[in-house]
Design a protein around this motif. Structure first.
Motif, PDB file in Angstrom:
ATOM      1  N   GLY A  34       0.710  -1.074   0.037  1.00  0.00           N
ATOM      2  CA  GLY A  34       0.005  -0.062   0.029  1.00  0.00           C
ATOM      3  C   GLY A  34       0.932   1.443   0.029  1.00  0.00           C
ATOM      4  O   GLY A  34       2.067   1.338   0.177  1.00  0.00           O
ATOM      5  N   GLN A  35       0.156   2.379  -0.272  1.00  0.00           N
ATOM      6  CA  GLN A  35       0.798   3.753  -0.268  1.00  0.00           C
ATOM      7  C   GLN A  35       1.398   3.956   1.132  1.00  0.00           C
ATOM      8  O   GLN A  35       0.931   3.896   1.865  1.00  0.00           O
ATOM      9  CB  GLN A  35      -0.308   4.723  -0.585  1.00  0.00           C
ATOM     10  CG  GLN A  35       0.343   6.090  -1.186  1.00  0.00           C
ATOM     11  CD  GLN A  35      -0.669   6.929  -1.727  1.00  0.00           C
ATOM     12  OE1 GLN A  35      -1.223   6.408  -2.563  1.00  0.00           O
ATOM     13  NE2 GLN A  35      -0.918   7.879  -1.236  1.00  0.00           N
ATOM     14  N   SER A  37       3.626   2.281   2.633  1.00  0.00           N
ATOM     15  CA  SER A  37       3.856   1.248   3.563  1.00  0.00           C
ATOM     16  C   SER A  37       5.185   1.266   3.911  1.00  0.00           C
ATOM     17  O   SER A  37       5.676   0.296   4.853  1.00  0.00           O
ATOM     18  CB  SER A  37       3.177   0.073   3.155  1.00  0.00           C
ATOM     19  OG  SER A  37       3.682  -0.236   1.665  1.00  0.00           O
ATOM     20  N   SER A  40       9.795   1.628  -0.322  1.00  0.00           N
ATOM     21  CA  SER A  40      10.807   2.233  -0.820  1.00  0.00           C
ATOM     22  C   SER A  40      12.011   2.146   0.184  1.00  0.00           C
ATOM     23  O   SER A  40      13.383   2.101  -0.147  1.00  0.00           O
ATOM     24  CB  SER A  40      10.811   3.874  -1.467  1.00  0.00           C
ATOM     25  OG  SER A  40       9.942   3.761  -2.522  1.00  0.00           O
ATOM     26  N   SER A  41      11.784   2.461   1.349  1.00  0.00           N
ATOM     27  CA  SER A  41      12.503   2.195   2.684  1.00  0.00           C
ATOM     28  C   SER A  41      13.119   0.844   2.656  1.00  0.00           C
ATOM     29  O   SER A  41      14.132   0.733   2.833  1.00  0.00           O
ATOM     30  CB  SER A  41      11.719   2.518   3.604  1.00  0.00           C
ATOM     31  OG  SER A  41      11.097   3.831   3.612  1.00  0.00           O
ATOM     32  N   GLY A  55       8.498   9.311   1.485  1.00  0.00           N
ATOM     33  CA  GLY A  55       7.819  10.204   2.341  1.00  0.00           C
ATOM     34  C   GLY A  55       6.276   9.949   2.330  1.00  0.00           C
ATOM     35  O   GLY A  55       5.934   8.939   2.002  1.00  0.00           O
ATOM     36  N   THR A  60       6.298   7.419  -4.971  1.00  0.00           N
ATOM     37  CA  THR A  60       6.712   6.718  -5.928  1.00  0.00           C
ATOM     38  C   THR A  60       5.623   6.535  -7.082  1.00  0.00           C
ATOM     39  O   THR A  60       4.509   5.926  -6.835  1.00  0.00           O
ATOM     40  CB  THR A  60       7.038   5.386  -5.660  1.00  0.00           C
ATOM     41  OG1 THR A  60       8.170   5.182  -4.579  1.00  0.00           O
ATOM     42  CG2 THR A  60       7.634   4.317  -6.751  1.00  0.00           C
ATOM     43  N   THR A 228       6.531  -3.758   8.289  1.00  0.00           N
ATOM     44  CA  THR A 228       7.056  -2.400   8.484  1.00  0.00           C
ATOM     45  C   THR A 228       6.560  -1.699   9.704  1.00  0.00           C
ATOM     46  O   THR A 228       5.460  -2.019  10.137  1.00  0.00           O
ATOM     47  CB  THR A 228       7.284  -1.690   7.296  1.00  0.00           C
ATOM     48  OG1 THR A 228       5.963  -1.416   6.934  1.00  0.00           O
ATOM     49  CG2 THR A 228       7.957  -2.293   6.061  1.00  0.00           C
ATOM     50  N   LYS A 229       7.394  -0.767  10.085  1.00  0.00           N
ATOM     51  CA  LYS A 229       6.804   0.157  10.971  1.00  0.00           C
ATOM     52  C   LYS A 229       6.485  -0.591  12.353  1.00  0.00           C
ATOM     53  O   LYS A 229       5.186  -0.158  12.849  1.00  0.00           O
ATOM     54  CB  LYS A 229       5.535   1.057  10.277  1.00  0.00           C
ATOM     55  CG  LYS A 229       5.875   1.770   9.284  1.00  0.00           C
ATOM     56  CD  LYS A 229       4.815   2.678   8.965  1.00  0.00           C
ATOM     57  CE  LYS A 229       5.133   3.334   7.464  1.00  0.00           C
ATOM     58  NZ  LYS A 229       4.150   4.218   7.022  1.00  0.00           N
ATOM     59  N   ASP A 231       7.549   0.010  14.943  1.00  0.00           N
ATOM     60  CA  ASP A 231       8.016   0.862  16.082  1.00  0.00           C
ATOM     61  C   ASP A 231       6.513   1.891  16.093  1.00  0.00           C
ATOM     62  O   ASP A 231       6.616   2.675  17.176  1.00  0.00           O
ATOM     63  CB  ASP A 231       9.306   1.732  15.442  1.00  0.00           C
ATOM     64  CG  ASP A 231       8.939   2.470  14.307  1.00  0.00           C
ATOM     65  OD1 ASP A 231       8.543   1.810  13.233  1.00  0.00           O
ATOM     66  OD2 ASP A 231       9.469   3.646  14.082  1.00  0.00           O
ATOM     67  N   LEU A 232       5.768   1.734  15.023  1.00  0.00           N
ATOM     68  CA  LEU A 232       4.667   2.675  15.281  1.00  0.00           C
ATOM     69  C   LEU A 232       3.438   1.978  15.899  1.00  0.00           C
ATOM     70  O   LEU A 232       2.274   2.648  15.778  1.00  0.00           O
ATOM     71  CB  LEU A 232       4.358   3.326  13.978  1.00  0.00           C
ATOM     72  CG  LEU A 232       5.653   4.260  13.346  1.00  0.00           C
ATOM     73  CD1 LEU A 232       5.157   4.682  12.029  1.00  0.00           C
ATOM     74  CD2 LEU A 232       5.812   5.255  14.308  1.00  0.00           C
ATOM     75  N   VAL A 257      10.564  -5.540   9.919  1.00  0.00           N
ATOM     76  CA  VAL A 257      11.531  -4.389   9.764  1.00  0.00           C
ATOM     77  C   VAL A 257      11.033  -3.049  10.376  1.00  0.00           C
ATOM     78  O   VAL A 257      10.273  -2.734  10.598  1.00  0.00           O
ATOM     79  CB  VAL A 257      12.031  -4.313   8.367  1.00  0.00           C
ATOM     80  CG1 VAL A 257      12.678  -5.352   7.703  1.00  0.00           C
ATOM     81  CG2 VAL A 257      11.072  -3.648   7.470  1.00  0.00           C
ATOM     82  N   ASN A 259      12.232   0.609   9.303  1.00  0.00           N
ATOM     83  CA  ASN A 259      12.909   1.465   8.639  1.00  0.00           C
ATOM     84  C   ASN A 259      13.050   3.134   9.448  1.00  0.00           C
ATOM     85  O   ASN A 259      12.394   3.248  10.304  1.00  0.00           O
ATOM     86  CB  ASN A 259      12.338   1.689   7.273  1.00  0.00           C
ATOM     87  CG  ASN A 259      12.344   0.511   6.699  1.00  0.00           C
ATOM     88  OD1 ASN A 259      13.050  -0.365   6.445  1.00  0.00           O
ATOM     89  ND2 ASN A 259      10.753   0.189   6.044  1.00  0.00           N
TER      90      ASN A 259
HETATM   91  P1  GDP Z   1       6.382   3.641  -0.031  1.00  0.00           P
HETATM   92  O1  GDP Z   1       5.543   4.753  -0.258  1.00  0.00           O
HETATM   93  O2  GDP Z   1       5.713   2.351   0.515  1.00  0.00           O
HETATM   94  O3  GDP Z   1       7.614   3.655  -0.854  1.00  0.00           O
HETATM   95  O4  GDP Z   1       6.929   4.107   1.464  1.00  0.00           O
HETATM   96  P2  GDP Z   1       8.148   4.960   1.661  1.00  0.00           P
HETATM   97  O5  GDP Z   1       9.447   4.127   2.100  1.00  0.00           O
HETATM   98  O6  GDP Z   1       8.177   6.083   1.036  1.00  0.00           O
HETATM   99  O7  GDP Z   1       7.741   5.391   3.360  1.00  0.00           O
HETATM  100  C1  GDP Z   1       6.852   6.144   3.754  1.00  0.00           C
HETATM  101  C2  GDP Z   1       6.970   6.919   5.039  1.00  0.00           C
HETATM  102  O8  GDP Z   1       7.139   5.960   5.781  1.00  0.00           O
HETATM  103  C3  GDP Z   1       8.291   7.554   4.953  1.00  0.00           C
HETATM  104  O9  GDP Z   1       8.252   8.817   5.701  1.00  0.00           O
HETATM  105  C4  GDP Z   1       9.160   6.726   5.850  1.00  0.00           C
HETATM  106  O10 GDP Z   1      10.429   7.385   6.665  1.00  0.00           O
HETATM  107  C5  GDP Z   1       8.421   6.008   6.525  1.00  0.00           C
HETATM  108  N1  GDP Z   1       8.475   4.741   7.134  1.00  0.00           N
HETATM  109  C6  GDP Z   1       8.705   3.858   6.414  1.00  0.00           C
HETATM  110  N2  GDP Z   1       9.064   2.524   6.859  1.00  0.00           N
HETATM  111  C7  GDP Z   1       8.956   2.835   8.320  1.00  0.00           C
HETATM  112  C8  GDP Z   1       9.192   2.341   9.497  1.00  0.00           C
HETATM  113  O11 GDP Z   1       9.612   1.160   9.444  1.00  0.00           O
HETATM  114  N3  GDP Z   1       9.246   3.106  10.878  1.00  0.00           N
HETATM  115  C9  GDP Z   1       8.975   4.340  10.732  1.00  0.00           C
HETATM  116  N4  GDP Z   1       8.627   4.989  11.913  1.00  0.00           N
HETATM  117  N5  GDP Z   1       8.590   5.017   9.777  1.00  0.00           N
HETATM  118  C10 GDP Z   1       8.580   4.248   8.400  1.00  0.00           C
END
Ligand code: GDP
Ligand code: MG
Length: 738
Positions: A34-35, A37, A40-41, A55, A60, A228-229, A231-232, A257, A259
């Motif tokens: 998902g958006q 999620s 990219s990280s 962000g 992307t 992911t996330k 920690d949140l 993980v 990130n």
């Molecule tokens: P994408 O849209 O799926 O590519 O997600 P991004 O990698 O761009 O991440 C979206 C936002 O989530 C960014 O601000 C990242 O810093 C944040 N983010 C991604 N993974 C984590 C995580 O594991 N922990 C935290 N706290 N923030 C994350």
């Protein structure tokens, strides 16, 4: 396990240097989710470099195909490589450079090297906006980025736009559908490893990533769940159930993980520090750090290891095939090296010996191919050897020309081809001259049968041409491989062979022409297979008798005379019928010109016998310039004559055709094929083996030394590749992660 990455990398290096068709096709790693999620990280964490725009919102918006290219030259020390390679990452971790320059290049900007990852990130944003506008539009047209580094494994990673449901900005109504299609296109590739990314602080049951992955990979063979996330997550909740595969089971399970968060990024936290932070998070967590089953499922490190594991399995699966290809190439290189010979032999004596050897090898090959031993020759091209399984080769092709082409087409040449009945009839009449022959005029048969026999000559000559071409082909197949070394010799050899072939052509053609002339010299009417005049006449008479009796049976009431006999009597009684009954000169009673002339003669006589009447002067009509037999229908007698002549021609022509079909191949074999084969060696030696010419003939081609060196290098590389392949193969403890 970690040692395998450098080995695989080495293997890739070596194979890359060896050539295209041995390249290891490593899987593409595709992230879906998902958006925001964290796709990219996750990719950045795996690669160990920050270069992707990240962000909130849809960042992307075009697929990014990221190809990692290893820039290490295969010659470099492999031990060193192990040091450079951080086992935790496919690409070396840390933002600081090690082991050489790193840069990025975009497909849309060929040649331009981006040396900072910040610039790369900016260019991705710019190029995305260029195509999609800056109001959240999306496009399935991928951006291609190559990262060149001495520290990467040649992998392809694909970052995709996140799934979204509600169109915003410039996004079309069916944005969800469009993105789904785009993602499916990438993950349906059986060589894609799907990283299905879901944020741990959302409900996994609603994960679009997992749904799509299931659609493309129903058995979950190539899907890895990534959470992911962590920690949140709300304090007091954890993802243990999902990680232990209890909620939405995946065959390959999940990895958790953490990130860098947006705040980390804003504060420019390096990837390395981000990873350290992640490690601390999991280490201190009350749940993930305590359950042994969970410890093995947490951390970017583990994700990288899992990917490595998948890659290794893949590599091991394709290894036998790679090994086969390397071995085959090795054999080819060795063959070529043998052909190139050793550079040492340059003294006059050995040169002469080599020359003689080559000449005799050529002559032997030539003979063997004609005699049907070509399929086993070592020194003919591998191609020809393989062809021998599916195609006729060498001598067999000549045999095919004789039987399937020459004989078969002669059998379709008929005795009367190009000869009409009218021509037969006219020839018969002309042959009789001024008087009607009592019997069938033999001379007409003679004229006509010669004409038909002469028609055989041109297919005979064509057959010679075909075999000549075939011999030229065989000659080129007979060249020993070593000949590539000596272009002068090769050229002269081709000259000698083709002049020998040409020289034999004349006598062969002449002999084939003579075969026809010989036939024409004497029409052997006593040939045992020839029907002969008496039998031909008897046959025709019989046929006629049969016809008459059949007609008589059919028409019992008509006059006793059958139509045939009527016509005959008409023909014989013309004089009587016309007596005292002058008719106009229209010749309607079948007499035609003949009867006209006859009557023209009788009328004045009659007139003179009647004295008393006033003498009328009768004038003859003018004689036509072209008199045609066909102006009148044939009489029955003519018809029978024609039949007799035709059956004679047919019988005799068949006798001659049979002989010709037999004799032409024999002639070609004797005068051309065998002659060339037998004379070849002597001809080559007498034309080419001259003391004074040996050095110039045996002069090596300019590029031979270079080619020899290339071959040697290639052989070395292949040898190394084989060693590495064996190393990987023997490394068979493919332990699962920890
Ligand atoms: P994408 O849209 O799926 O590519 O997600 P991004 O990698 O761009 O991440 C979206 C936002 O989530 C960014 O601000 C990242 O810093 C944040 N983010 C991604 N993974 C984590 C995580 O594991 N922990 C935290 N706290 N923030 C994350
Ligand atoms: Mg992204």
């Amino acid at each position: 396990m970690d040692q395998l990455i450098p080995i695989a990398s080495k293997l890739q290096d070596v194979l890359g240097a060896v050539g295209q068709n041995t390249q290891l096709d490593l899987p593409q790693i595709v992230v879906v989710g998902g958006q925001s999620s964290g796709k990219s990280s996750v990719l950045e964490g795996i690669v160990g470099r920050s270069f992707l725009p990240r962000g909130t919102g849809i960042v992307t918006r075009r697929p990014l195909v990221l190809t990692l290219v290893n820039t290490r030259t295969p010659g470099e020390q492999t031990d060193e490589y192990g040091e450079n390679q951080d086992p935790n990452h496919v690409m070396a971790a840390g933002d600081d450079e090690k082991g050489g320059p790193e840069w990025g290049e975009f497909l849309h900007m060929p040649g331009r090297k981006f040396h900072s990852f910040q610039q790369i990130r900016q260019e991705i944003v710019r190029e995305t906006d260029r195509l999609t506008g800056n109001n959240n539009g999306i496009s399935s047209d991928p951006i291609s980025l190559k990262i060149f580094s001495p520290n990467v494994l040649a992998l392809t990673l694909v970052d995709l736009p996140g799934m979204t449901k509600v169109p915003v900005g410039d996004q079309p109504e069916n944005i969800e559908e469009q993105i789904h299609e785009m993602i499916l296109e990438f993950i349906s590739n059986p060589n894609a490893i799907i990283l299905a990314v879901t944020a741990a602080n959302t409900d996994i049951a609603n994960s679009d990533a997992l749904q799509l992955a299931k659609a493309a990979d129903p058995y979950g063979n190539r899907t890895i769940g990534v959470l992911t996330k962590l920690d949140l997550m709300d304090p007091g909740t954890d993802a243990a159930d999902v990680l232990l595969n209890r909620v939405y089971p995946l065959r390959r399970g999940y990895i958790a993980v953490v990130n860098r968060g947006q705040k980390d990024i804003n504060e420019d936290l390096s990837i390395r520090d981000g990873l350290r932070k992640e490690e601390i998070f999991f280490k201190n967590h009350p749940v993930y750090a305590t359950d042994r089953n969970l410890v093995t499922k947490c951390g970017t490190k583990i994700l990288a290891k899992t990917l490595n594991n998948v890659l290794m399995h893949h590599i091991r699966d394709v290894l036998p095939d790679v090994k086969n290809r390397i071995s085959t190439m090795m054999l080819d290189v060795q063959t070529e090296l043998d052909a190139l010979g050793s550079p040492g032999q340059q003294s006059r004596n050995t040169m002469g010996g080599t020359l003689l050897g080559l000449l005799s090898k050529f002559a032997t090959n030539f003979g063997s191919i004609i005699d049907g031993k070509g399929g086993e020759l070592n020194n003919t091209e591998g191609e020809a050897k393989n062809l021998a399984l599916v195609e006729l080769f060498g001598g067999a092709r000549i045999n095919y020309i004789f039987n399937e082409i020459f004989a078969a087409s002669l059998m379709t040449v008929g005795p009367f081809d190009g000869l009409t009945d009218d021509e037969v009839r006219t020839t018969i009449t002309n042959a009789m001259g001024t008087r009607r022959a009592l019997f069938v005029p033999e001379i007409a048969f003679d004229i006509l049968v010669r004409r038909q026999i002469a028609r055989l000559e041109s297919p005979g000559i064509e057959c010679v041409d075909l075999v000549y071409e075939e011999l030229q082909r065989i000659a080129s197949q007979s060249e020993p491989k070593e000949l590539v070394r000596f272009p002068n010799l090769k050229e002269r050899m081709v000259d000698v062979v083709s002049s020998l072939l040409k020289r034999c052509m004349g006598p062969t053609q002449m002999m084939v022409q003579n075969l026809v002339k010989v036939e024409l010299a004497y029409i052997n009417t006593s040939h045992p297979d020839f029907i002969g005049g008496a039998r031909a006449v008897a046959a025709v008479t019989n046929r006629q008798a049969n016809l008459e009796s059949r007609r008589a049976a059919e028409l019992p009431d008509s006059s006793a005379e059958t139509p045939v006999s009527t016509a005959n009597s008409h023909y014989f009684n013309t004089d009587d019928d016309d007596e005292g009954e002058p008719t106009p000169y229209n010749g309607n009673n079948g007499g035609g010109i003949m009867s006209f002339i006859f009557r023209g003669k009788s009328t004045p006589l009659q007139d003179r016998s009647k004295p008393g009447g006033p003498p009328t002067v009768v004038h003859l009509p003018s004689v036509p310039a072209n008199m045609k037999q066909t102006d009148v229908p044939p009489t029955d007698r003519e018809l029978s004559e024609m039949q007799v002549i035709k059956s004679l021609i047919e019988s005799y022509f068949k006798v001659v055709r049979k002989t010709f079909i037999d004799m032409v191949p024999k002639t070609i074999m004797f005068f051309l094929v065998n002659h060339v084969k037998d004379a070849m060696q002597n001809e080559l030696v007498s034309e080419l083996y001259r003391e004074s010419e040996v050095p110039s003939l045996m002069k090596e081609a300019e590029d031979v030394a270079q080619r020899r060196q290339n071959c040697e290098e290639m052989k070395d590389l292949l040898g190394k590749a084989l060693e590495i392949v064996n190393e990987v193969r023997d490394f068979n403890t493919f332990s699962q992660v920890e």
